[in-house]
Design a protein around this motif. Structure first.
Motif, PDB file in Angstrom:
ATOM      1  N   ASP A  82       0.892  -1.438   0.183  1.00 34.46           N
ATOM      2  CA  ASP A  82       0.344   0.273  -0.190  1.00 34.46           C
ATOM      3  C   ASP A  82       0.981   0.711   0.022  1.00 34.46           C
ATOM      4  O   ASP A  82       0.690   2.309  -0.407  1.00 34.46           O
ATOM      5  CB  ASP A  82      -0.822   0.326   1.241  1.00 34.46           C
ATOM      6  N   LYS A  83       2.216   1.179   0.685  1.00 40.41           N
ATOM      7  CA  LYS A  83       3.034   2.843   0.497  1.00 40.41           C
ATOM      8  C   LYS A  83       3.761   2.711  -0.721  1.00 40.41           C
ATOM      9  O   LYS A  83       4.093   3.916  -1.184  1.00 40.41           O
ATOM     10  CB  LYS A  83       4.301   2.314   1.272  1.00 40.41           C
ATOM     11  N   PHE A  84       3.174   1.138  -2.048  1.00 43.24           N
ATOM     12  CA  PHE A  84       3.997   1.339  -2.592  1.00 43.24           C
ATOM     13  C   PHE A  84       2.822   1.718  -4.173  1.00 43.24           C
ATOM     14  O   PHE A  84       2.044   1.489  -3.807  1.00 43.24           O
ATOM     15  CB  PHE A  84       5.183   0.826  -3.616  1.00 43.24           C
ATOM     16  N   VAL A  85       3.408   2.544  -5.242  1.00 42.89           N
ATOM     17  CA  VAL A  85       2.996   2.708  -6.508  1.00 42.89           C
ATOM     18  C   VAL A  85       3.593   1.664  -7.490  1.00 42.89           C
ATOM     19  O   VAL A  85       5.113   2.100  -7.920  1.00 42.89           O
ATOM     20  CB  VAL A  85       2.377   3.899  -7.129  1.00 42.89           C
ATOM     21  N   ASP A  86       2.845   1.290  -8.722  1.00 42.72           N
ATOM     22  CA  ASP A  86       4.067   0.729  -9.634  1.00 42.72           C
ATOM     23  C   ASP A  86       3.985   1.631 -10.998  1.00 42.72           C
ATOM     24  O   ASP A  86       2.970   2.196 -11.368  1.00 42.72           O
ATOM     25  CB  ASP A  86       3.138  -0.120 -10.163  1.00 42.72           C
ATOM     26  N   GLN A  87       4.896   1.748 -11.226  1.00 45.02           N
ATOM     27  CA  GLN A  87       5.733   3.412 -12.018  1.00 45.02           C
ATOM     28  C   GLN A  87       6.330   2.917 -13.918  1.00 45.02           C
ATOM     29  O   GLN A  87       7.381   2.048 -13.285  1.00 45.02           O
ATOM     30  CB  GLN A  87       6.687   4.073 -11.450  1.00 45.02           C
ATOM     31  N   LYS A  88       5.549   2.934 -14.467  1.00 44.68           N
ATOM     32  CA  LYS A  88       5.817   1.595 -16.051  1.00 44.68           C
ATOM     33  C   LYS A  88       7.480   3.056 -16.069  1.00 44.68           C
ATOM     34  O   LYS A  88       7.567   3.839 -16.258  1.00 44.68           O
ATOM     35  CB  LYS A  88       4.812   2.651 -17.206  1.00 44.68           C
ATOM     36  N   PHE A  89       7.833   1.884 -17.159  1.00 38.30           N
ATOM     37  CA  PHE A  89       9.141   2.271 -17.725  1.00 38.30           C
ATOM     38  C   PHE A  89       9.217   2.046 -19.140  1.00 38.30           C
ATOM     39  O   PHE A  89       8.894   1.065 -19.441  1.00 38.30           O
ATOM     40  CB  PHE A  89      10.446   2.524 -16.729  1.00 38.30           C
ATOM     41  N   HIS A  90       9.990   2.432 -20.163  1.00 43.73           N
ATOM     42  CA  HIS A  90      10.366   1.713 -21.303  1.00 43.73           C
ATOM     43  C   HIS A  90      12.460   1.989 -21.517  1.00 43.73           C
ATOM     44  O   HIS A  90      12.498   3.549 -21.237  1.00 43.73           O
ATOM     45  CB  HIS A  90       9.545   1.610 -22.744  1.00 43.73           C
ATOM     46  N   ALA A  91      12.531   1.370 -21.786  1.00 46.01           N
ATOM     47  CA  ALA A  91      14.491   1.853 -22.218  1.00 46.01           C
ATOM     48  C   ALA A  91      14.543   0.988 -23.591  1.00 46.01           C
ATOM     49  O   ALA A  91      14.337  -0.089 -24.052  1.00 46.01           O
ATOM     50  CB  ALA A  91      15.152   0.756 -20.796  1.00 46.01           C
ATOM     51  N   GLY A  92      15.630   1.589 -24.276  1.00 45.70           N
ATOM     52  CA  GLY A  92      15.897   1.082 -25.217  1.00 45.70           C
ATOM     53  C   GLY A  92      17.277   1.310 -24.919  1.00 45.70           C
ATOM     54  O   GLY A  92      18.355   1.607 -24.422  1.00 45.70           O
ATOM     55  N   ILE A  93      18.080   1.259 -26.585  1.00 41.76           N
ATOM     56  CA  ILE A  93      19.807   1.526 -26.642  1.00 41.76           C
ATOM     57  C   ILE A  93      20.023   2.682 -25.866  1.00 41.76           C
ATOM     58  O   ILE A  93      21.692   3.151 -25.692  1.00 41.76           O
ATOM     59  CB  ILE A  93      20.538   1.417 -27.809  1.00 41.76           C
ATOM     60  N   TRP A  94      19.585   3.869 -26.737  1.00 42.09           N
ATOM     61  CA  TRP A  94      20.311   5.487 -26.397  1.00 42.09           C
ATOM     62  C   TRP A  94      19.761   6.016 -24.555  1.00 42.09           C
ATOM     63  O   TRP A  94      20.270   6.463 -23.636  1.00 42.09           O
ATOM     64  CB  TRP A  94      19.757   6.120 -27.515  1.00 42.09           C
ATOM     65  N   TYR A  95      18.204   5.609 -24.376  1.00 44.40           N
ATOM     66  CA  TYR A  95      17.987   6.530 -23.243  1.00 44.40           C
ATOM     67  C   TYR A  95      16.503   4.839 -22.421  1.00 44.40           C
ATOM     68  O   TYR A  95      15.955   5.011 -23.442  1.00 44.40           O
ATOM     69  CB  TYR A  95      17.186   7.683 -23.559  1.00 44.40           C
ATOM     70  N   SER A  96      16.190   6.186 -20.822  1.00 44.93           N
ATOM     71  CA  SER A  96      15.645   5.044 -20.720  1.00 44.93           C
ATOM     72  C   SER A  96      14.408   6.056 -20.182  1.00 44.93           C
ATOM     73  O   SER A  96      14.561   7.338 -19.485  1.00 44.93           O
ATOM     74  CB  SER A  96      15.774   4.374 -19.444  1.00 44.93           C
ATOM     75  N   CYS A  97      13.215   6.058 -19.784  1.00 40.92           N
ATOM     76  CA  CYS A  97      12.365   7.097 -20.186  1.00 40.92           C
ATOM     77  C   CYS A  97      11.145   6.513 -18.599  1.00 40.92           C
ATOM     78  O   CYS A  97      10.626   5.146 -19.354  1.00 40.92           O
ATOM     79  CB  CYS A  97      11.222   7.455 -20.733  1.00 40.92           C
ATOM     80  N   GLU A  98      10.568   6.850 -18.028  1.00 39.22           N
ATOM     81  CA  GLU A  98       9.792   6.621 -16.720  1.00 39.22           C
ATOM     82  C   GLU A  98       8.813   7.819 -16.423  1.00 39.22           C
ATOM     83  O   GLU A  98       8.803   8.995 -17.018  1.00 39.22           O
ATOM     84  CB  GLU A  98      10.842   6.394 -15.014  1.00 39.22           C
ATOM     85  N   GLU A  99       7.816   7.351 -16.468  1.00 37.88           N
ATOM     86  CA  GLU A  99       6.482   8.049 -16.129  1.00 37.88           C
ATOM     87  C   GLU A  99       6.323   8.939 -15.014  1.00 37.88           C
ATOM     88  O   GLU A  99       7.109   8.421 -14.146  1.00 37.88           O
ATOM     89  CB  GLU A  99       4.765   7.661 -16.141  1.00 37.88           C
ATOM     90  N   ILE A 100       5.800   9.757 -14.445  1.00 38.67           N
ATOM     91  CA  ILE A 100       6.110  10.788 -13.642  1.00 38.67           C
ATOM     92  C   ILE A 100       4.860  10.913 -12.682  1.00 38.67           C
ATOM     93  O   ILE A 100       3.454  10.651 -13.220  1.00 38.67           O
ATOM     94  CB  ILE A 100       6.133  12.486 -13.963  1.00 38.67           C
ATOM     95  N   ILE A 101       5.375  10.361 -11.786  1.00 37.10           N
ATOM     96  CA  ILE A 101       3.583  10.064 -10.743  1.00 37.10           C
ATOM     97  C   ILE A 101       3.046  11.322 -10.719  1.00 37.10           C
ATOM     98  O   ILE A 101       3.261  12.434 -10.212  1.00 37.10           O
ATOM     99  CB  ILE A 101       4.137   9.404  -9.476  1.00 37.10           C
TER     100      ILE A 101
END
Length: 256
Positions: A82-101
């Motif tokens: 309950d203290k945590f939330v799932d944060q989606k991310f995706h990564a490639g060769i050049w960079y990795s991106c995460e959603e902002i909660i």
């Protein structure tokens, strides 16, 4: 002369098929190389405190001013997930991106900076191999288009055909090595990467599938090109035997 037109049409058809496969391979590889969806997943991050008008399950409301006195403290020490939330991310060769909660958009960072120092050399080798793969696939596609449109004789076509087959096979081998090296580097980054990036769950994304589809098209183009080359050589040998036989019959050459 009619029988010769069928093999010629068949050769053109095979050349067209090889060029189409090579072009598909090139398009897939460039798309995959420039995207950041080789791997996708989620990270478990602690819920932030709600600020302003923030609502919902992605933040913790603490000492809300509009609450009754009996519920003055809405945030009780939560336990478990309950203290945590799932944060989606995706990564490639050049960079990795995460959603902002609790906000729109994403934040991205260089994937090279996330990779453990010991594995950065392998990642750079993977990038160089991917670039060489794209260059060789492009070279093979250009040679196949030249073979289809420009050569003046079958012999010239055979020379171009042989060279394009070699280039395309080399491209396929390089592509396979590059994809496997990136897979190894990503798995090492999952285990040894920064604490604020390591995923909780992850899987391969559409870009990764597209990269392997590009490899499959490249090898299919190479097989088609080699098959066309072999079949043309066999046709030549057959025609030469037939010509020698007809000359022997016509001039009654003795057998030596």
């Amino acid at each position: 002369r009619m029988p010769d037109s069928v093999p010629a049409a068949d050769r053109r058809q095979r050349a067209s098929a090889a060029f189409s496969l090579s072009f598909l391979s090139l398009a897939f590889s460039i798309t995959a190389f420039s995207s950041s969806y080789w791997c996708e997943g989620t990270r478990k991050v602690a819920k932030p405190f709600c600020t302003g008008q923030s609502k919902g399950d992605h933040c913790i409301r603490f000492n809300s001013p509009d609450a009754n006195n009996s519920n003055a403290v809405q945030y009780i020490w939560e336990t478990g997930d309950d203290k945590f939330v799932d944060q989606k991310f995706h990564a490639g060769i050049w960079y990795s991106c995460e959603e902002i909660i609790n906000e729109e958009g994403e934040k991205c960072r260089s994937f090279i900076s996330l990779t453990p120092a010991a594995d950065r050399g392998v990642l750079w080798l993977s990038i160089v191999a991917e670039l060489l793969y794209i260059i060789l696939v492009l070279t093979g596609a250009i040679l196949m288009s030249v073979e289809m449109c420009y050569y003046s004789s079958v012999i010239d076509g055979l020379k171009i055909n042989a060279f394009s087959a070699v280039v395309t096979v080399l491209a396929g081998l390089l592509g396979m090595v590059a994809h496997m090296m990136y897979t190894t580097v990503f798995q090492m980054t999952v285990n040894l990467g920064p604490e604020d990036w390591r995923p909780h769950t992850w899987d391969y994304g559409w870009s990764y599938c597209l990269a392997w589809a590009s490899f499959a098209c490249c090898m299919a183009a190479a097989v088609t090109t080699i098959n066309k080359y072999t079949k043309t050589i066999l046709e030549f040998k057959h025609k030469r035997k037939m010509l020698e036989r007809s000359l022997k019959i016509k001039y009654k050459f003795p057998d030596h």
